[in-house]
Design a protein around this motif. Structure first.
Motif, PDB file in Angstrom:
ATOM      1  N   THR A 442       0.834  -1.189   0.000  1.00  0.00           N
ATOM      2  CA  THR A 442       0.000   0.000   0.000  1.00  0.00           C
ATOM      3  C   THR A 442       0.873   1.243   0.000  1.00  0.00           C
ATOM      4  O   THR A 442       2.062   1.195   0.337  1.00  0.00           O
ATOM      5  CB  THR A 442      -0.920   0.050   1.235  1.00  0.00           C
ATOM      6  N   SER A 443       0.271   2.370  -0.377  1.00  0.00           N
ATOM      7  CA  SER A 443       0.929   3.670  -0.315  1.00  0.00           C
ATOM      8  C   SER A 443      -0.148   4.648   0.129  1.00  0.00           C
ATOM      9  O   SER A 443      -0.930   5.138  -0.687  1.00  0.00           O
ATOM     10  CB  SER A 443       1.509   4.055  -1.675  1.00  0.00           C
ATOM     11  N   VAL A 444      -0.192   4.924   1.427  1.00  0.00           N
ATOM     12  CA  VAL A 444      -1.334   5.602   2.036  1.00  0.00           C
ATOM     13  C   VAL A 444      -1.019   7.074   2.308  1.00  0.00           C
ATOM     14  O   VAL A 444      -0.068   7.391   3.017  1.00  0.00           O
ATOM     15  CB  VAL A 444      -1.749   4.916   3.354  1.00  0.00           C
ATOM     16  N   GLN A 445      -1.836   7.953   1.740  1.00  0.00           N
ATOM     17  CA  GLN A 445      -1.804   9.366   2.104  1.00  0.00           C
ATOM     18  C   GLN A 445      -2.941   9.620   3.088  1.00  0.00           C
ATOM     19  O   GLN A 445      -4.094   9.269   2.826  1.00  0.00           O
ATOM     20  CB  GLN A 445      -2.010  10.260   0.888  1.00  0.00           C
ATOM     21  N   LEU A 446      -2.643  10.232   4.251  1.00  0.00           N
ATOM     22  CA  LEU A 446      -3.680  10.424   5.256  1.00  0.00           C
ATOM     23  C   LEU A 446      -3.729  11.820   5.837  1.00  0.00           C
ATOM     24  O   LEU A 446      -4.636  12.139   6.611  1.00  0.00           O
ATOM     25  CB  LEU A 446      -3.526   9.404   6.379  1.00  0.00           C
ATOM     26  N   ASN A 447      -2.756  12.673   5.477  1.00  0.00           N
ATOM     27  CA  ASN A 447      -2.713  14.030   6.035  1.00  0.00           C
ATOM     28  C   ASN A 447      -2.809  13.990   7.560  1.00  0.00           C
ATOM     29  O   ASN A 447      -1.994  13.367   8.209  1.00  0.00           O
ATOM     30  CB  ASN A 447      -3.791  14.907   5.406  1.00  0.00           C
ATOM     31  N   GLN A 448      -3.848  14.587   8.185  1.00  0.00           N
ATOM     32  CA  GLN A 448      -3.910  14.685   9.639  1.00  0.00           C
ATOM     33  C   GLN A 448      -4.800  13.609  10.269  1.00  0.00           C
ATOM     34  O   GLN A 448      -5.099  13.688  11.465  1.00  0.00           O
ATOM     35  CB  GLN A 448      -4.403  16.077  10.032  1.00  0.00           C
ATOM     36  N   ARG A 449      -5.209  12.623   9.493  1.00  0.00           N
ATOM     37  CA  ARG A 449      -6.033  11.560  10.067  1.00  0.00           C
ATOM     38  C   ARG A 449      -5.249  10.802  11.148  1.00  0.00           C
ATOM     39  O   ARG A 449      -4.023  10.803  11.176  1.00  0.00           O
ATOM     40  CB  ARG A 449      -6.478  10.580   8.987  1.00  0.00           C
ATOM     41  N   ARG A 450      -5.970  10.098  11.972  1.00  0.00           N
ATOM     42  CA  ARG A 450      -5.354   9.300  13.033  1.00  0.00           C
ATOM     43  C   ARG A 450      -4.617   8.120  12.406  1.00  0.00           C
ATOM     44  O   ARG A 450      -5.215   7.287  11.712  1.00  0.00           O
ATOM     45  CB  ARG A 450      -6.421   8.819  14.015  1.00  0.00           C
ATOM     46  N   ILE A 451      -3.340   8.008  12.686  1.00  0.00           N
ATOM     47  CA  ILE A 451      -2.497   7.078  11.944  1.00  0.00           C
ATOM     48  C   ILE A 451      -2.555   5.654  12.479  1.00  0.00           C
ATOM     49  O   ILE A 451      -2.483   4.691  11.704  1.00  0.00           O
ATOM     50  CB  ILE A 451      -1.041   7.600  11.906  1.00  0.00           C
ATOM     51  N   ASP A 452      -2.694   5.472  13.803  1.00  0.00           N
ATOM     52  CA  ASP A 452      -2.627   4.118  14.371  1.00  0.00           C
ATOM     53  C   ASP A 452      -3.851   3.295  14.001  1.00  0.00           C
ATOM     54  O   ASP A 452      -3.737   2.156  13.543  1.00  0.00           O
ATOM     55  CB  ASP A 452      -2.438   4.171  15.887  1.00  0.00           C
ATOM     56  N   THR A 453      -5.036   3.857  14.168  1.00  0.00           N
ATOM     57  CA  THR A 453      -6.245   3.097  13.859  1.00  0.00           C
ATOM     58  C   THR A 453      -6.397   2.880  12.356  1.00  0.00           C
ATOM     59  O   THR A 453      -6.923   1.851  11.924  1.00  0.00           O
ATOM     60  CB  THR A 453      -7.490   3.804  14.416  1.00  0.00           C
ATOM     61  N   LEU A 454      -5.910   3.844  11.552  1.00  0.00           N
ATOM     62  CA  LEU A 454      -5.983   3.654  10.100  1.00  0.00           C
ATOM     63  C   LEU A 454      -5.078   2.509   9.661  1.00  0.00           C
ATOM     64  O   LEU A 454      -5.462   1.692   8.805  1.00  0.00           O
ATOM     65  CB  LEU A 454      -5.591   4.947   9.379  1.00  0.00           C
ATOM     66  N   ALA A 455      -3.886   2.410  10.219  1.00  0.00           N
ATOM     67  CA  ALA A 455      -3.007   1.281   9.901  1.00  0.00           C
ATOM     68  C   ALA A 455      -3.683  -0.038  10.259  1.00  0.00           C
ATOM     69  O   ALA A 455      -3.630  -1.013   9.490  1.00  0.00           O
ATOM     70  CB  ALA A 455      -1.681   1.422  10.642  1.00  0.00           C
ATOM     71  N   GLU A 456      -4.330  -0.071  11.412  1.00  0.00           N
ATOM     72  CA  GLU A 456      -5.019  -1.296  11.833  1.00  0.00           C
ATOM     73  C   GLU A 456      -6.201  -1.608  10.924  1.00  0.00           C
ATOM     74  O   GLU A 456      -6.463  -2.773  10.603  1.00  0.00           O
ATOM     75  CB  GLU A 456      -5.451  -1.152  13.284  1.00  0.00           C
ATOM     76  N   ASP A 457      -6.922  -0.572  10.489  1.00  0.00           N
ATOM     77  CA  ASP A 457      -8.046  -0.785   9.570  1.00  0.00           C
ATOM     78  C   ASP A 457      -7.571  -1.353   8.244  1.00  0.00           C
ATOM     79  O   ASP A 457      -8.222  -2.232   7.662  1.00  0.00           O
ATOM     80  CB  ASP A 457      -8.788   0.528   9.342  1.00  0.00           C
ATOM     81  N   PHE A 458      -6.445  -0.851   7.747  1.00  0.00           N
ATOM     82  CA  PHE A 458      -5.894  -1.376   6.494  1.00  0.00           C
ATOM     83  C   PHE A 458      -5.456  -2.833   6.664  1.00  0.00           C
ATOM     84  O   PHE A 458      -5.669  -3.665   5.765  1.00  0.00           O
ATOM     85  CB  PHE A 458      -4.719  -0.516   6.022  1.00  0.00           C
ATOM     86  N   ARG A 459      -4.830  -3.146   7.761  1.00  0.00           N
ATOM     87  CA  ARG A 459      -4.433  -4.537   8.001  1.00  0.00           C
ATOM     88  C   ARG A 459      -5.658  -5.452   7.980  1.00  0.00           C
ATOM     89  O   ARG A 459      -5.649  -6.511   7.325  1.00  0.00           O
ATOM     90  CB  ARG A 459      -3.707  -4.659   9.342  1.00  0.00           C
ATOM     91  N   GLU A 460      -6.691  -5.040   8.673  1.00  0.00           N
ATOM     92  CA  GLU A 460      -7.892  -5.869   8.748  1.00  0.00           C
ATOM     93  C   GLU A 460      -8.575  -5.992   7.386  1.00  0.00           C
ATOM     94  O   GLU A 460      -8.965  -7.090   6.979  1.00  0.00           O
ATOM     95  CB  GLU A 460      -8.862  -5.266   9.766  1.00  0.00           C
ATOM     96  N   ALA A 461      -8.687  -4.867   6.665  1.00  0.00           N
ATOM     97  CA  ALA A 461      -9.389  -4.882   5.385  1.00  0.00           C
ATOM     98  C   ALA A 461      -8.657  -5.727   4.347  1.00  0.00           C
ATOM     99  O   ALA A 461      -9.284  -6.490   3.597  1.00  0.00           O
ATOM    100  CB  ALA A 461      -9.564  -3.458   4.875  1.00  0.00           C
ATOM    101  N   THR A 462      -7.332  -5.611   4.278  1.00  0.00           N
ATOM    102  CA  THR A 462      -6.598  -6.400   3.284  1.00  0.00           C
ATOM    103  C   THR A 462      -6.575  -7.882   3.663  1.00  0.00           C
ATOM    104  O   THR A 462      -6.639  -8.755   2.790  1.00  0.00           O
ATOM    105  CB  THR A 462      -5.173  -5.869   3.099  1.00  0.00           C
ATOM    106  N   THR A 463      -6.518  -8.175   4.949  1.00  0.00           N
ATOM    107  CA  THR A 463      -6.580  -9.566   5.392  1.00  0.00           C
ATOM    108  C   THR A 463      -7.947 -10.174   5.045  1.00  0.00           C
ATOM    109  O   THR A 463      -8.034 -11.301   4.535  1.00  0.00           O
ATOM    110  CB  THR A 463      -6.333  -9.664   6.903  1.00  0.00           C
ATOM    111  N   ASN A 464      -9.004  -9.441   5.307  1.00  0.00           N
ATOM    112  CA  ASN A 464     -10.349  -9.931   5.009  1.00  0.00           C
ATOM    113  C   ASN A 464     -10.560 -10.143   3.515  1.00  0.00           C
ATOM    114  O   ASN A 464     -11.371 -10.986   3.109  1.00  0.00           O
ATOM    115  CB  ASN A 464     -11.402  -8.971   5.552  1.00  0.00           C
ATOM    116  N   ALA A 465      -9.816  -9.389   2.683  1.00  0.00           N
ATOM    117  CA  ALA A 465      -9.921  -9.549   1.236  1.00  0.00           C
ATOM    118  C   ALA A 465      -9.111 -10.737   0.733  1.00  0.00           C
ATOM    119  O   ALA A 465      -9.136 -11.047  -0.468  1.00  0.00           O
ATOM    120  CB  ALA A 465      -9.457  -8.275   0.540  1.00  0.00           C
ATOM    121  N   GLY A 466      -8.396 -11.415   1.636  1.00  0.00           N
ATOM    122  CA  GLY A 466      -7.658 -12.620   1.266  1.00  0.00           C
ATOM    123  C   GLY A 466      -6.224 -12.409   0.860  1.00  0.00           C
ATOM    124  O   GLY A 466      -5.537 -13.359   0.464  1.00  0.00           O
ATOM    125  N   ARG A 467      -5.741 -11.164   0.954  1.00  0.00           N
ATOM    126  CA  ARG A 467      -4.350 -10.885   0.578  1.00  0.00           C
ATOM    127  C   ARG A 467      -3.819  -9.795   1.510  1.00  0.00           C
ATOM    128  O   ARG A 467      -3.860  -8.603   1.186  1.00  0.00           O
ATOM    129  CB  ARG A 467      -4.275 -10.420  -0.882  1.00  0.00           C
TER     130      ARG A 467
END
Length: 662
Positions: A442-467
């Motif tokens: 991934t290559s994530v641009q987030l500006n001022q969003r909360r970084i820790d929970t977004l990283a965890e959300d990406f981990r969960e979403a990509t895992t749930n997608a099977g990759r």
């Protein structure tokens, strides 16, 4: 000339050269007529001597195995060290051409592909390229292929060389007509991997292995800790045909004797940049290879001078051989210094996206991809980023991005990770890549969003997608009260507490966009030095003490701890608490952004005894005496040994549990 005659001349030359290099530089160090000891000879001379004898040893082994087909004694020329994971090349004598020729165009109307077969039956179909005189000159008959073998032993190769209108961008094996050296074949012997080699040459290719971290084939799992600025890193005054946007003068002193250079000093500053970054343990650098019509308008691989604001009339079908050779020198040095190459093919601006084929996958874009991959794809640690902010202005859209990825994947024989960078809501913008085998990062641009929970959300979403994908946070900024939410500031203490540790302890990785943006000239200002130090300490903590590739975030295991207020822009904020990364029952790493109250840690899932140690993110050292705690319950660990108002990490290891990398 017979092969035995050639061998006699070759061996004799090696022995004579070695003797000269031993005697004359050595005697220059001595005030007497006696030959000095080995330790008195300069490091550079010793390196040269050892390289010469290494070549002799490799050649001897090669001739012993395959003397009858050795291409060193044929028309094809092998260059470089034939060692596992080291770059090497084969040069062919082909049609004479110039980089500006159009009928035929040597980049577009000829196609060189070389098939390499290894000792275990592995096959690589590698794109080659027109290389002028082979030394950066625009005119000549040298056609070259670069290759990095992944195994020691005997390899064979066979060249395919075709001509025809736009044949270079065709993926059909029989496109065009066979000409010149088509069908040339040979073999060579590759030495075993050198575990003491520089940088990534000892570990091999950095690959997607099915999880949230990339791994070197013959080395460890990898955590990115890189520099995202300046994106026009290649707009360097020492490169030919390049607007002088960067001089990197502060880094000339970081160049070392024996480092690469060109044109009597032109390369020293940018090579010094890489040395400085490596010394500060920065292990990745982000750069555009084409920003015509973008923010900088100062980086392109083509010969001539395109309209810097972009134009459909630009000639994007002829490449600058001297400039690309200089780029290659820089990229090769980065690999030797342990710095990953984050190639970014396109920029956000509309004119940049439409510079090639009006934004489509046509001849110009295909040729651009092919040339970048052919010339630089042999490097062990790199990734291809298809576009910065693909969905801003002229939105490439999911279908175009998929088609770009398809072509890059088809041309790249090494299957390097492919990503794309987005704007707006990153989860929504990158969702189309989840579960898609084209994308391995991934290559994530987030500006001022909360970084820790977004990283965890990406981990969960990509895992749930099977990759499950590695999660790289490539563009983010602090809230320091600025009106422009996108504007970065170098604030190393805030970065340490709000970004570095929360990201890494949430299973993500990080690249820093710096305050000077395109104006970045030095990577060792006081602010940056402190930033890189904090990044090094955090990465080293994970690499040395955690089986991080087997761990998961679990912040819910700590409660009632002290909180740190973190801004989100526009007057908004959130409370950042303890960050937990754990392998259940074996190891728990907890980061407290403020440790005045450490609350309770739930170890009910774990049994047995744990050793607990406090680690300072400021000093990089464990401090205080170890504590023994018992699992199967919630525990109160208390305050750290000093400065509880600061941030601390706590490491809990199950007694006798190993946690080393494989």
């Amino acid at each position: 000339m017979r092969d035995n005659d050639r061998l006699s001349i070759y061996v004799g030359s090696i022995l004579a050269t070695t003797t000269v290099m031993w005697i004359f530089p050595a005697r220059a160090l001595s005030t007497t007529s006696a030959r000095p000891t080995w330790t008195q000879v300069t490091t550079q001379t010793r390196t040269i001597i050892m390289q010469v004898w290494k070549c002799f040893a490799i050649l001897t082994a090669f001739l012993a195995i395959s003397p009858s087909v050795n291409p060193l004694f044929g028309d094809d020329s092998i260059q470089g060290d034939p060692i596992t994971w080291h770059p090497m090349s084969i040069c062919f004598d082909g049609p004479t051409a110039s980089e500006t020729d159009s009928e035929p165009n040597p980049f577009l109307d000829y196609r060189l592909q070389v098939e390499f077969k290894g000792p275990s039956g592995q096959t690589y179909d590698v794109a080659g390229y027109f290389d002028g005189d082979g030394q950066g000159g625009a005119n000549g008959n040298v056609w070259q292929v670069m290759f990095a073998p992944d195994e020691g032993g005997e390899w064979t190769y066979q060249a395919s060389f075709r001509s025809g209108k736009s044949v270079a961008v065709s993926l059909e094996a029989d496109a065009g007509t066979a000409v010149a050296f088509d069908g040339d074949k040979g073999s060579f012997v590759v030495a075993l991997r050198d575990p003491s080699a520089f940088g990534f040459l000892k570990w091999g290719r950095l690959e997607y292995v099915g999880g949230h971290y990339l791994k070197f084939r013959d080395g460890p799992y990898w955590i990115r800790g890189g520099a995202d600025s300046p994106e026009n890193f290649l707009a360097y005054e020492g490169f030919d045909n390049t607007p002088a946007s960067h001089s990197y003068t502060d880094h000339v002193s970081d160049w070392r004797e024996g480092d690469p250079d060109w044109n009597d000093g032109s390369g020293k500053a940018i090579i010094g940049v890489l040395n400085s970054l490596a010394e500060q343990h920065v292990n990745s650098i982000y750069f555009l290879t084409m920003n015509v019509g973008g923010d900088g308008d100062d980086v392109w691989p083509w010969s001539g001078k395109p309209a810097r604001k972009g134009s459909q009339q630009d000639d994007n079908r002829h490449f600058d051989l001297s400039k690309l050779r200089q780029w290659g020198t820089v990229f090769a040095h980065a690999q030797r210094q342990g710095i990953n190459l984050h190639f970014v093919f396109n920029e956000a601006e509309v004119a940049n996206k439409k510079e090639l084929d009006d934004g489509e996958l046509g001849i110009e874009r295909k040729l651009y991809y092919r040339e970048m991959i052919a010339r630089f794809g042999h490097h062990n640690a790199l990734s291809w980023n298809l576009c910065e902010e693909y969905n801003v202005g002229f939105d490439f859209g999911a279908d175009r991005i998929r088609s770009f990825a398809d072509y890059v994947q088809a041309v790249d024989p090494y299957d390097h990770p492919i990503s794309v960078h987005s704007a707006h809501d990153p989860l929504a913008a990158l969702k189309f890549t989840f579960g898609d085998p084209r994308f391995s990062l991934t290559s994530v641009q987030l500006n001022q969003r909360r970084i820790d929970t977004l990283a965890e959300d990406f981990r969960e979403a990509t895992t749930n997608a099977g990759r499950p994908l590695p999660i790289s946070m490539d563009e983010f900024v602090l809230d320091v009260g600025q009106k422009e939410s996108w504007k970065p500031f170098d604030r190393p203490v805030l970065h340490r507490k709000q970004k570095i540790w929360p990201t890494l302890m949430s299973g993500g990785q990080i690249e820093f966009i710096l305050e000077d943006l395109l104006g970045t000239e030095s990577f060792k200002t006081p602010q940056q030095t402190e930033l890189w130090k904090s990044l090094r300490i955090a990465r080293t903590f994970m690499e040395d003490h955690l089986p991080f590739w087997e761990m998961q975030p679990a912040d819910e295991l700590v409660d009632d701890e002290a909180m740190l207020e973190v801004g989100l822009g526009s007057g908004r904020s959130f409370q950042l608490g303890a960050q937990v990364f754990r392998k259940p029952g074996e190891i728990y790493a907890i980061y407290f952004p403020v440790a005045t109250e450490t609350g309770r840690t739930d170890l009910s899932e774990a049994t047995g005894r744990f050793h607990a140690r406090w680690f300072s993110p400021r000093s990089g050292q464990f401090e205080g005496n170890p504590i023994e705690v018992v699992g199967g319950q919630s525990i109160e660990i208390g305050q750290p040994p000093a400065e509880p108002e600061q941030d601390w990490a706590l490491l809990l290891n199950a007694v006798s549990k190993p946690n080393q990398q494989p």
